[in-house]
Write a protein that holds these residues in place. Structure first.
Motif, PDB file in Angstrom:
ATOM      1  N   LYS A 102       0.836  -1.209   0.000  1.00 59.80           N
ATOM      2  CA  LYS A 102       0.000   0.000   0.000  1.00 59.80           C
ATOM      3  C   LYS A 102       0.869   1.256   0.000  1.00 59.80           C
ATOM      4  O   LYS A 102       0.572   2.223  -0.709  1.00 59.80           O
ATOM      5  CB  LYS A 102      -0.931   0.004   1.214  1.00 59.80           C
ATOM      6  N   SER A 155       1.701   6.029  -7.608  1.00 59.83           N
ATOM      7  CA  SER A 155       0.686   6.971  -8.070  1.00 59.83           C
ATOM      8  C   SER A 155       1.169   8.413  -8.059  1.00 59.83           C
ATOM      9  O   SER A 155       0.465   9.305  -8.514  1.00 59.83           O
ATOM     10  CB  SER A 155      -0.563   6.865  -7.190  1.00 59.83           C
ATOM     11  N   SER A 156       2.353   8.634  -7.503  1.00 63.20           N
ATOM     12  CA  SER A 156       2.899   9.993  -7.434  1.00 63.20           C
ATOM     13  C   SER A 156       3.899  10.195  -8.564  1.00 63.20           C
ATOM     14  O   SER A 156       4.123   9.321  -9.386  1.00 63.20           O
ATOM     15  CB  SER A 156       3.582  10.222  -6.077  1.00 63.20           C
ATOM     16  N   ASN A 204       2.353   1.749  -3.366  1.00 60.67           N
ATOM     17  CA  ASN A 204       1.352   2.249  -4.313  1.00 60.67           C
ATOM     18  C   ASN A 204       1.237   3.770  -4.262  1.00 60.67           C
ATOM     19  O   ASN A 204       0.912   4.403  -5.266  1.00 60.67           O
ATOM     20  CB  ASN A 204      -0.010   1.613  -4.054  1.00 60.67           C
ATOM     21  N   PHE A 245      -4.190  12.846  -5.481  1.00 60.16           N
ATOM     22  CA  PHE A 245      -4.325  11.447  -5.881  1.00 60.16           C
ATOM     23  C   PHE A 245      -5.782  11.152  -6.212  1.00 60.16           C
ATOM     24  O   PHE A 245      -6.693  11.547  -5.499  1.00 60.16           O
ATOM     25  CB  PHE A 245      -3.846  10.517  -4.761  1.00 60.16           C
ATOM     26  N   GLY A 246      -5.995  10.432  -7.312  1.00 62.31           N
ATOM     27  CA  GLY A 246      -7.347  10.118  -7.755  1.00 62.31           C
ATOM     28  C   GLY A 246      -7.970   8.953  -7.009  1.00 62.31           C
ATOM     29  O   GLY A 246      -9.193   8.862  -6.898  1.00 62.31           O
ATOM     30  N   ASP A 247      -7.149   8.065  -6.475  1.00 61.37           N
ATOM     31  CA  ASP A 247      -7.646   6.869  -5.792  1.00 61.37           C
ATOM     32  C   ASP A 247      -8.047   7.220  -4.359  1.00 61.37           C
ATOM     33  O   ASP A 247      -7.245   7.704  -3.568  1.00 61.37           O
ATOM     34  CB  ASP A 247      -6.553   5.795  -5.799  1.00 61.37           C
ATOM     35  N   LYS A 248      -9.306   6.956  -4.013  1.00 61.58           N
ATOM     36  CA  LYS A 248      -9.835   7.282  -2.685  1.00 61.58           C
ATOM     37  C   LYS A 248      -9.097   6.517  -1.587  1.00 61.58           C
ATOM     38  O   LYS A 248      -8.865   7.051  -0.502  1.00 61.58           O
ATOM     39  CB  LYS A 248     -11.335   6.964  -2.659  1.00 61.58           C
ATOM     40  N   LYS A 249      -8.703   5.270  -1.851  1.00 66.63           N
ATOM     41  CA  LYS A 249      -7.993   4.480  -0.838  1.00 66.63           C
ATOM     42  C   LYS A 249      -6.639   5.103  -0.512  1.00 66.63           C
ATOM     43  O   LYS A 249      -6.226   5.140   0.643  1.00 66.63           O
ATOM     44  CB  LYS A 249      -7.802   3.040  -1.314  1.00 66.63           C
ATOM     45  N   ILE A 250      -5.954   5.599  -1.536  1.00 68.19           N
ATOM     46  CA  ILE A 250      -4.667   6.256  -1.307  1.00 68.19           C
ATOM     47  C   ILE A 250      -4.866   7.558  -0.545  1.00 68.19           C
ATOM     48  O   ILE A 250      -4.105   7.879   0.371  1.00 68.19           O
ATOM     49  CB  ILE A 250      -3.921   6.492  -2.641  1.00 68.19           C
ATOM     50  N   GLN A 251      -5.905   8.302  -0.887  1.00 69.93           N
ATOM     51  CA  GLN A 251      -6.202   9.548  -0.175  1.00 69.93           C
ATOM     52  C   GLN A 251      -6.445   9.277   1.310  1.00 69.93           C
ATOM     53  O   GLN A 251      -5.896   9.969   2.175  1.00 69.93           O
ATOM     54  CB  GLN A 251      -7.432  10.235  -0.771  1.00 69.93           C
ATOM     55  N   ASP A 252      -7.254   8.263   1.604  1.00 67.14           N
ATOM     56  CA  ASP A 252      -7.555   7.928   2.995  1.00 67.14           C
ATOM     57  C   ASP A 252      -6.306   7.480   3.748  1.00 67.14           C
ATOM     58  O   ASP A 252      -6.096   7.861   4.900  1.00 67.14           O
ATOM     59  CB  ASP A 252      -8.622   6.834   3.065  1.00 67.14           C
TER      60      ASP A 252
END
Length: 92
Positions: free
Chosen positions: A12, A19-20, A15, A73-80
């Protein structure tokens, strides 16, 4: 946040870098702090001989140092995950 020292949690964290705009590499080296950030090239190099715990702690430290904005970041899981990590204090 309770940090889990598992391969899944390490994935995680990796990831976030995937994504960055930063490139994460595991290399051998004599890093005094266990990692090296080449900001001009946006490359993060972590000592590949670190244990799983060491890699996780190091990546969390780097993420905090780089001050990633969760909104980038577009992914909500990464944001959280980023929001939780920003509120986490490492106890060594």
């Amino acid at each position: 946040m309770q940090i889990k020292f598992t391969k899944s949690f390490l994935d995680k964290l990796e990831n976030i870098f995937a994504s960055s705009e930063y490139i994460l590499r595991y290399e051998k080296g004599n890093f005094k702090s266990g990692y090296c950030i080449l900001k001009d090239n946006k490359v993060v190099v972590v000592n590949k001989y670190y244990t799983l715990d060491g890699k996780i702690n190091t990546l969390i430290e780097i993420i905090k140092e780089l001050n990633f904005n969760p909104q980038d970041f577009g992914d909500k899981k990464i944001q959280d995950l980023l929001i939780e990590l920003q509120q986490t204090v490492l106890k060594l």
